[in-house]
Design an enzyme around this catalytic site. Structure first.
Site, mmCIF file in Angstrom:
data_model
loop_
_atom_site.group_PDB
_atom_site.id
_atom_site.type_symbol
_atom_site.label_atom_id
_atom_site.label_comp_id
_atom_site.label_asym_id
_atom_site.label_seq_id
_atom_site.Cartn_x
_atom_site.Cartn_y
_atom_site.Cartn_z
ATOM 1 C CE LYS A 157 2.419 0.733 0.854
ATOM 2 N NZ LYS A 157 2.440 1.489 -0.404
ATOM 3 C CG ASP B 117 5.751 -0.448 -1.018
ATOM 4 O OD1 ASP B 117 6.597 -0.612 -0.118
ATOM 5 O OD2 ASP B 117 5.395 0.686 -1.401
#
Length: 446
Positions: free
Chosen positions: A126, A166
């Site tokens: 991430k 995201d």
């Protein structure tokens, strides 16, 4: 709690002070692994828990950029490459003021297990920045993305680490990031990013994937429990891609969404939310959800987005952000006879909220299973890029649906096997852990 788990958690909190979201995510996974650790000592003997909670690589970097007024601004960039036992690192980039190391590590840790559940050969990662795209011009966002990618490009590649979008990173941002990567590397490496535009390597159904996948796994659970979605009233928090397309798919299956939100507040429309209007406000105008009242003045607007959970409903789909449903919100949902909660966001229920949901036998699907549709379809995009192929919307959608069905069945079967029948939190965590941990054992101490 198993002594090994307790020892690992104590060390984790000492080594990573203040990273509360990361602590929460790790504790939730590890606590569910007790029956696995009791049945097989090899994981403890090989320090698998210590290794799986420690990122393989953490990158923090400066992101300088110039705004439209000619002022130099500086943000912080992150990429946490957490685990590559199953394949190249895979996980999104989040641009939001709340981003810091603990948030990125929590998201990266969750991504390991979510990606494992998809059955695709991808590891977990991430990244992101504390940059806030809200209120910025396209040129400011482009300049920021180019600066961000100038550093990130050193660390990614289609066989190494494949970022996606995201919160705060959509098609516009992915385009700017890809353009800068291509410029730096002097090669067209389509598989280095997912969520690309359809004309240059993107996949059909990627925009819809997380929301559709959420509904597909919910529908499979309802099928298993012999419950119908027809006529059910639904709350969907958020109004981004996940929320919009969860609304679209669950409405197709006969349910009615009566409330949606954004960070400023929520709307309630007893006649059912007009999704076309939400799409116009959010996807075209990039406006605020309150604008819904301009066309439907009889709808109700409240300026506390977290109060959306006070609305009477049968199904709750939290699709906004982490820890958005606390203990008090769950008490209200239970009081209103909610049947099921399925997580479209990452970790939207607090630990106390989850405990109460399970104690009251509310049907519950955790995010690492329920919102895996996005990364599953990103992996399908990677496959198409590698094959120089373009699949139809229907073909991608069908593959996505089958992946989500498989995730539910695997989590359900695994939970029962380890004495946790009906507990999809334990089932998803154990099933994913076994895939990753066994791969780590096979590959030695690395």
């Amino acid at each position: 709690m198993h002594n090994y788990i307790e020892k690992v958690l104590t060390k984790l909190k000492k080594r990573n002070p203040g990273e509360v979201e990361f602590h929460q995510a790790v504790e939730e996974v590890l606590e569910s692994l007790e029956p696995v650790l009791e049945s097989d000592s090899s994981y403890e003997e090989n320090s698998i828990l210590e290794r799986i909670i420690e990122p393989e690589r953490q990158i923090i970097f400066r992101v300088p950029w110039v705004n439209d007024a000619g002022e130099t601004k500086v943000n912080r960039g992150f990429r946490i490459e957490f685990n590559s036992a199953l394949g190249p690192y895979k996980g999104g980039l989040r641009f939001h003021p709340s981003v810091y190391t603990g948030i990125v590590k929590f998201l990266g840790f969750e991504q390991i297990f979510k990606n494992a559940l998809t059955g695709r050969p991808i590891g977990g990662a991430k990244g992101g920045s504390d940059f806030d795209p809200k209120g910025k011009s396209d040129q400011e966002i482009m300049r920021f993305c180019q600066s961000f990618m100038t550093e990130l490009a050193r660390h990614i590649g289609d066989k190494t680490d494949v970022p996606a979008g995201d919160i705060g990173v959509g098609g516009r941002e992915i385009g700017y990031l890809f353009g800068q990567y291509k410029r730096i590397k002097n090669r067209y490496e389509a598989g280095v990013l997912t969520g690309k535009g359809l004309s240059w390597g993107g996949s059909l159904a990627r925009t819809e994937a997380t929301g559709y996948g959420l509904v597909y796994i919910l529908a499979e659970m309802f099928k298993d429990k012999q419950i119908t979605l027809e006529g059910k009233e639904v709350i969907v928090s958020g109004s981004g891609n996940v929320a919009i397309y969860a609304n679209e798919k669950i409405s197709e299956l006969g349910a009615k969404v009566v409330a949606m939100s954004d960070s400023s507040g929520y709307i309630y429309d007893q006649n059912g939310i007009d999704l076309d209007l939400i799409k116009e406000i959010k996807e075209v105008k990039r406006g605020r959800i309150k604008e819904y009242l301009e066309k439907y003045p009889e709808a109700e607007y409240y300026n506390q987005c977290h109060d959306i959970w006070t609305v009477d409903c049968d199904l709750a789909l939290p699709c906004a952000t982490q820890n958005e449903i606390n203990l008090e919100a769950v008490k209200k949902l239970i009081e209103n006879d909610v049947i099921a909660i399925a997580e479209g966001a990452n970790m939207p229920l607090t630990p106390a909220a989850i405990e109460l949901v399970q104690a009251n036998n509310i049907l519950y699907i955790p995010g690492k299973a329920a919102n895996a549709g996005g990364v599953a379809t990103s992996a399908l995009e990677m496959t198409q890029n590698a094959m120089f192929a373009e699949w139809s919307f229907e073909e991608v959608d069908q593959k996505l649906k089958q992946i989500m069905i498989n995730i539910y069945q695997e989590a359900s079967t695994t939970a029962a096997k380890y004495g946790k029948k009906g507990d999809l939190v334990a089932g998803a965590n154990i099933a994913a852990f076994l895939k990753v941990a066994n791969a780590m054992l096979d590959q030695g101490v690395v």
